[in-house]
Design an enzyme around this catalytic site. Structure first.
Site, short mmCIF file in Angstrom:
data_model
loop_
_atom_site.label_atom_id
_atom_site.label_comp_id
_atom_site.label_asym_id
_atom_site.label_seq_id
_atom_site.Cartn_x
_atom_site.Cartn_y
_atom_site.Cartn_z
N GLY A 472 3.88 9.53 1.18
CA GLY A 472 4.64 8.66 2.07
C GLY A 472 4.40 7.21 1.74
CB THR A 473 1.78 5.87 -0.46
OG1 THR A 473 1.93 7.06 -1.25
CG2 THR A 473 0.61 6.08 0.46
CD GLU A 695 -7.79 4.14 3.34
OE1 GLU A 695 -8.85 3.54 3.06
OE2 GLU A 695 -7.67 5.38 3.29
#
Lengths: 735, 210, 316
Positions: A472-473, A695
């Site tokens: 999904g990155t 992140e």
């Protein structure tokens, strides 16, 4: 390609494709439902049987007896595999608990059997007819009660040293004129990705193919082989599409092993997905923490002493949640210490979830910074700026490769209207109490070797092949952008194939290292391809330009595909790193801003505005990168306000084990979100000059929410999630 | 190790007090176990999926979701939770969006079902699919088909005047606002957190500013 | 999920008769709760009677000036009916606060009333639950009980009834109409429809074996200002921590019903006399005899504070 000196000018710097906000190339398949996920591989496996997993009803103990007769007699049942019949299974390198339990049970809902039947309905019904006789043993389930039994973790794991010290913290803290000493807690959290763990397993002779959902193909290929006791070359994993991971699919889980065992036992390909109510206790989670933070400062706001201690628990042999690590790097201060302690718990396996360590660590540290700023009477942004450091505070000779934290905070303050922030509990709009909060974020840039292969055909199409994953990155798109930039072609001339363990091993998706390392791997392979192309075309390799679909040298221009006229050109390489990450501290930074409204009567909190300002190296695709950040901000809202795996401390399990009980944010919780990326290129990081953002977006946002709730209400809550029951009785009286 | 006789259940649940060591026999679930085998019940059902008539003979236990995914190879409709708690399985039945996981296929005799595959194709995208791509209203893609089916339905529900939890007035025609769309889309969870972009994609299609 | 046979019923009376005649039979309408529970083997019908074709899906005026809502009227359609929106706003609001758009499109009026508890121990078949398995104990007592009941509960069960709609219907003095297997009809006041657990928490409603809900009737509109406030952990698509529904008249009199705290929609008519004295006084009467757990005692404060906010809103 060895990357051991800072990047000079290179073909990526042209930024004709890289750096542009680009729609995902996998978008048409994903939005039309045609992208095949692990349970949907009817393109590869026809007529599979169905697997269904039975989990342990107790948290700790033994299986005394297991009765399969009724289940076996059910129509359609092809095979049942338990620890008794599975043959010898090793534990994977990355697993703490076994993926098939029995006779010993290590945690609640540990798998104890897999049932294979002709249909899903038959397998599920048969599973309910297995009777298991357990001998329940005493377990430890309460972190707070066991805090004092926690010990120093044995090894220096990837999370770093359990104990660090510079100067004399105790002395420095005792002498500080302004001090904070506070305890914070964060709960167990679930990844709760939308696609359940799922695998379709196919045996062809000794060769096993697993169509599975996995972030780290090379690690997991190794662990499948190790667990099943077969040769790695006989294992193939294929994960072209993964419905979210967040760390929950870093490792091999029960779905993969039990599908393989079920397929072997039944002689049929088997598809198997973990059911949602089973996932929460069967798979991994982010462990709860207890954190003590002490900060000492001079009256003008200079931190002189900073100490952070963290306690967490895990199964025997497991690891800690390294919540203190960021405190070694984020702020200056001469006297400093961190301490990590680990208790033994018999809850399900704790493991990495998005921004492990930093996410819960910053949830605590950045409240502490807010509290300290208030004690000092200094604006929280100014307080952080005063204590900024451009060098590793433990090793002043080691500089940050780039560190724009103060700019993130100051630009964010300007854009967010921070100057309108008032004192705690002082802004009211009707029945709503309004507040603003800020939190700083830091997340390190990790370097991992990463390989890729690129092929050029006569049509001028470049195909990128790597076992890298897109969870999904946006990996598909940034790898295509990288190859397009390197080869001077438009992005629609690039095909990207991912997730197959037969392809060159990549860094994989984890620790926000995926983008920088995997694109660097493609960069390396493309450099080789460029050389071969130039040779084939008879060019002097040092003076060749790849642009507009052509190869230019001097006054000659030849279509790229011409180089492959006599046959496809294949180039493969791996990016590997020297010691630049030792010489420099490589990190990414963020300033998170949140405005909340708290219902003065009921305590319900609504997020009104959110802004993140990020400094994370070159942003390869601002569209996908922004999505990574807003997604992380959303997860941060969940962590701050609602998410908690509730522990039954008597029976040792997470009680709220479905998506109705474990609430994550929904559309209504999340307002329009703003993200700003600062201009930054980091030549120390890689030839791409990029870092990660996936992140970073989660780092500091939870505390920004908490600080906004404090600013709105004047009530400080140090135990996450900040649900209304924790402050309701301290809200103003209802008129 | 198989037992010839079914061992009757004997429970020794310890509630409240300290748990020491107890032997408990716990059946996988507590339902009464039938002594004789029960054969599956097969029923015929016919419905239209994406404009095409489909006739199936199904185990009565088959959900509409599993009928689509496992019997018709229409795997665009996703199984995220199988319990109506996530919305990934959203399809449009007779013009209304529902969770296909919480309805039996045999209950849909004669119905007209639209799945994500019926809205558009890569070559001919539905405007909502195109808007999701343009606004990056997705990441991993797993909740996406459900989000898109819901998004199309939500705009229709607002136009049809169905009120929502956040409508200021119950009796006035609801408007296509960011607030209204977010409330109405809340039955579709996106753990990747694409909500902000989905709202913009919907506003784009609706012709309004989010 | 156990195998089951399936039939489509033609008339309400035939459905009721079939349900009495067939061992292990259950009605299925929307299915949104029943199938959820069947997948976990909490409900294990051997036979399903699909009542969706019975045609009892209209909203019609009653001779008394009220409305008769067919059992199969979907939650979306009930909430969107202009007569309900105009005259029974509390009901529209309660429905719209529940579940999701998809679920409301499928869930029926009768099914909503029959929703079973969301207690996590009821939902986990490895745990003791007197409601699921009479006599096995209640693992929720002494366990994680934050979402569970504070009043009307017993030593055998502390589960709550999760319906929002039922809270509004309780405040509106609705009546549940049924048909029994012998074909006779009866009317059950909503106050008597849900039972308190006592020692038999598995018996949740006043319905007899095979008895089928055919409609819910609302008395003629009572006017007043209707407010429903549902407090939950996230902004939507979640069960209530507490919900408060009020109907307040110009003279200060009114009605109060509360959800999320008890095994049935909670209303204490006697406490409504205290409305002019404010939320604290009403809450004291409403919650008299409450037995919260450590985890859920905040609900007592939350009811009082939410009621205060709701009354302020209703009075403008």
């Amino acid at each position: 390609m060895k990357f051991d000196t800072p990047a000079a000018k290179n073909p990526i710097d042209r930024l004709k494709v890289v750096g542009k906000a680009t729609d995902r190339i996998d978008g048409p398949l994903k939005t039309t439902g045609l992208a095949p996920y692990a349970y949907e591989r009817h393109d590869k496996v026809r007529n599979p049987a169905y697997g269904y997993v039975l989990g342990s009803a107790i948290a700790k103990g033994k299986i005394a007896a297991i009765d399969l007769a009724a289940a076996k007699a059910m129509p359609g049942v092809l095979a049942i595999v338990t620890a008794d019949t599975a043959g010898k299974l090793e534990k994977g390198q990355f697993n703490t608990a076994k993926l098939l339990g029995g006779p010993d049970i290590e945690h609640y809902h540990q798998a104890v059997a897999v049932i294979v039947a002709e249909t899903f309905e038959q397998a599920r019904a048969a599973a309910s007819l297995i009777t298991v006789n357990y001998a329940r043993a005493t377990g430890n389930f309460d972190l707070a009660a066991l805090k004092d039994t926690a010990v120093k973790p044995v090894a220096d794991g990837p999370g770093g040293k359990p104990d660090t010290a510079v100067g004399d913290f105790e002395k420095g803290f005792a002498a500080a004129p302004v001090k904070l000493d506070a305890l914070y807690t964060t709960p167990d959290q679930a990844h709760a990705m939308m696609e359940p763990h799922a695998t379709t397993a196919l045996w062809e002779g000794d060769k096993l193919t697993l169509y599975t959902a996995n972030q780290m193909i090379a690690w997991s290929k190794g662990d499948v082989a190790k667990t099943l006791g077969i040769a790695p070359e006989n294992v193939r994993l294929d994960s072209p599409y993964i419905g979210g991971g967040f760390g929950g699919k870093l490792f091999v889980r029960a779905d993969a092993i039990l599908a393989a065992l079920g397929a072997k036992a039944s002689g049929r390909p088997v598809k198997l997905a973990l059911t949602r109510p089973f996932m929460f206790n069967n798979t991994t989670h982010r462990p709860a923490t207890i954190q003590r933070i002490r900060i000492g400062a001079t009256k003008d706001g200079k931190i002189t002493a900073i100490g952070h201690e963290g306690w967490s628990g895990d199964l025997p042999g497991g690891g800690p949640e390294t919540a203190v690590n960021q405190t070694r790097l984020l702020y200056a201060g001469a006297d400093r210490m961190t301490k990590t302690r680990l208790a033994v718990l018999d809850l399900p396996e704790g493991n990495a979830m998005r921004a492990p360590g930093e996410a819960p660590g910053l949830m605590a540290l950045e409240i502490a910074m807010d509290e300290m700023a208030e004690k000092l009477g200094i604006d929280p942004i100014k307080f952080r700026a005063i204590n900024d450091t451009q060098v590793d505070p433990e090793k002043p000779e080691r500089k940050f490769s780039q560190r724009q934290l103060v700019k993130c905070l100051e630009l964010g303050a300007e854009k967010f209207g921070w100057d309108k922030r008032k004192g705690p509990g002082s802004v009211r709009e009707g029945r709503w109490l309004i507040g603003m909060g800020v939190g700083a974020g830091i997340r390190n840039n990790l370097l991992m070797k990463s390989g890729a292969r690129v092929r050029l055909n006569q049509a001028g199409i470049v195909t990128v092949e790597t076992d890298m994953t897109d969870i999904g990155t946006g990996t598909y798109t940034i790898l295509a952008q990288t190859a397009a930039e390197m080869m001077g072609i438009p992005i629609d001339k690039v095909v990207v194939t991912l997730g197959d363990s037969d392809l060159p091993a990549s860094a994989g998706s984890g620790g926000q290292w995926g983008a920088n390392n995997s694109t660097s791997g493609v960069y390396a392979a493309c450099m080789k391809l460029r050389e071969t192309v130039a040779q084939r075309l008879g060019f002097n390799t040092t003076e060749v330009d790849f642009a507009d679909g052509k190869v230019h040298s001097g006054n000659r221009s030849i279509a790229l595909g011409e180089a492959a006229r006599t046959g496809e050109i294949v180039a493969e390489d791996t990016i590997e790193y020297g010691d630049l990450d030792k010489k420099y501290q490589q990190s990414t930074f963020a300033g998170h801003f949140v405005e909340v409204a708290v219902d003065a009567a009921t305590g319900e909190t609504r997020i009104r505005r959110m802004l993140a300002v990020c400094a994370a190296g070159r942003i390869l695709n601002p569209k996908a990168a922004r999505s990574q950040v807003i997604g992380a901000m959303t997860m941060g809202v969940g962590a701050a306000m609602i998410e908690e795996l509730a522990v039954d401390k008597r029976f040792g399990f997470f009680v709220n084990h479905d998506l109705a009980g474990y609430e994550v944010p929904v559309h209504a919780d999340i307002p329009h979100q703003e993200v700003i990326f600062l201009e930054e290129e980091d030549p120390i990081s890689s030839p791409m000059k990029a870092k990660g953002v996936g992140e970073l977006g989660l780092c500091g946002v939870g505390a920004a929410v908490a600080n906004a709730i404090y600013n709105a209400t004047g009530i400080r809550v140090r135990d996450y999630p900040i649900t209304l029951d924790k402050y309701l009785d301290r809200l103003p009286p209802v008129a | 190790m198989d037992f010839d006789e079914f061992t009757p259940s004997r429970r020794g649940v310890i509630v409240g007090g300290a748990v020491t060591v107890a032997v408990t026999t716990v059946p996988a679930v507590e339902a009464q176990v039938p002594r004789k085998q029960t054969m599956a019940h097969i029923e015929k059902v016919a419905f239209e999926v994406n404009g095409k008539r489909r006739e199936l003979a199904l185990d009565t236990r088959t959900t509409l979701l599993d009928a689509l995914r496992e019997h018709l190879d229409l795997t665009g409709t996703k199984k995220g939770c199988d319990h109506g708690q996530c919305g990934a399985c959203t399809v449009i039945v007779d013009g209304r969006r529902i969770n296909s996981c919480l309805t039996l296929a045999v209950m849909h005799e004669g119905d007209s079902i639209t799945t994500i595959e019926g809205l558009g194709t890569p070559e001919k995208l539905h405007p909502m699919q195109a808007a999701f791509i343009r606004h990056d209203g997705y990441q991993c893609g797993y909740c996406t088909p459900g989000q898109i089916c819901s998004a199309v339905s939500v705009l229709d529900e607002i136009r049809r005047g169905i009120p929502s939890h956040v409508s200021a007035s119950l009796t006035d025609q609801p408007q296509i606002t960011n607030f209204e769309m977010r409330e109405r889309m809340s039955g579709n969870i996106c753990r990747c957190g694409a909500y902000s972009n989905i709202a913009e994609a919907m506003a784009d299609v609706a012709g309004e500013k989010a | 999920m156990k195998a089951f046979s399936y039939e489509r019923a033609r008339t309400p009376a035939a459905a009721a008769a079939a349900a009495e005649r067939t061992p292990g039979a259950k009605f299925i309408a929307g299915g949104t709760n029943l199938l959820d529970l069947m997948k976990l083997q909490i409900e294990t019908p051997q036979h399903l009677i699909d009542v969706n074709g019975l045609g009892i899906d209209k909203i019609e005026p009653t001779p008394e000036g009220g409305l008769r809502i067919g059992a199969l009227v979907r939650n979306t359609d009930l909430a969107a009916d202009m007569r309900i929106r105009r005259d029974y706003g509390l009901l529209s609001r309660a429905l719209l606060a529940g579940a999701s758009g998809q679920l409301r499109n499928k869930a029926t009026t009768a099914g909503n009333l029959l929703q079973r508890t969301r207690c996590p121990y009821f939902y986990d078949t490895n745990q003791a639950c007197n409601k699921r398995k009479p006599g096995s104990g209640c693992a929720a007592i002494g366990g994680f009980s934050r979402s569970l009941g504070v009043i009307g509960v017993s030593d055998a069960c502390i589960a709550t009834q999760p319906s929002d709609m039922a809270v509004a219907m309780r405040a509106l003095d609705a009546t549940v109409e049924t048909v029994r297997p012998d074909g006779t009809a009866r009317a059950i006041p909503i106050a008597d429809f849900h039972r308190l657990p006592g020692a038999t928490p598995h018996i949740e409603t006043a319905l007899g074996k095979g008895e089928l809900i055919t409609a819910v009737t609302l008395p003629k509109p009572v006017g007043g200002t209707h407010v429903y406030h549902k407090v939950r952990d996230r902004a939507s698509y979640a069960f209530a921590l507490v919900s408060v529904g009020v109907i307040v008249q110009k003279d200060g009199s009114g009605r109060v019903a509360v959800g999320g705290i008890a095994p049935k929609p909670w209303r204490v008519e006697a406490s409504e006399a205290d409305l002019p004295r404010g939320a604290k006084a009403v809450a004291a009467g409403l919650l008299a005899g409450a037995k919260p757990t450590h985890d859920n005692q905040f609900k007592l404060t939350l009811v009082e504070r939410t009621l205060g906010a709701v009354l302020a809103e209703a009075r403008g």
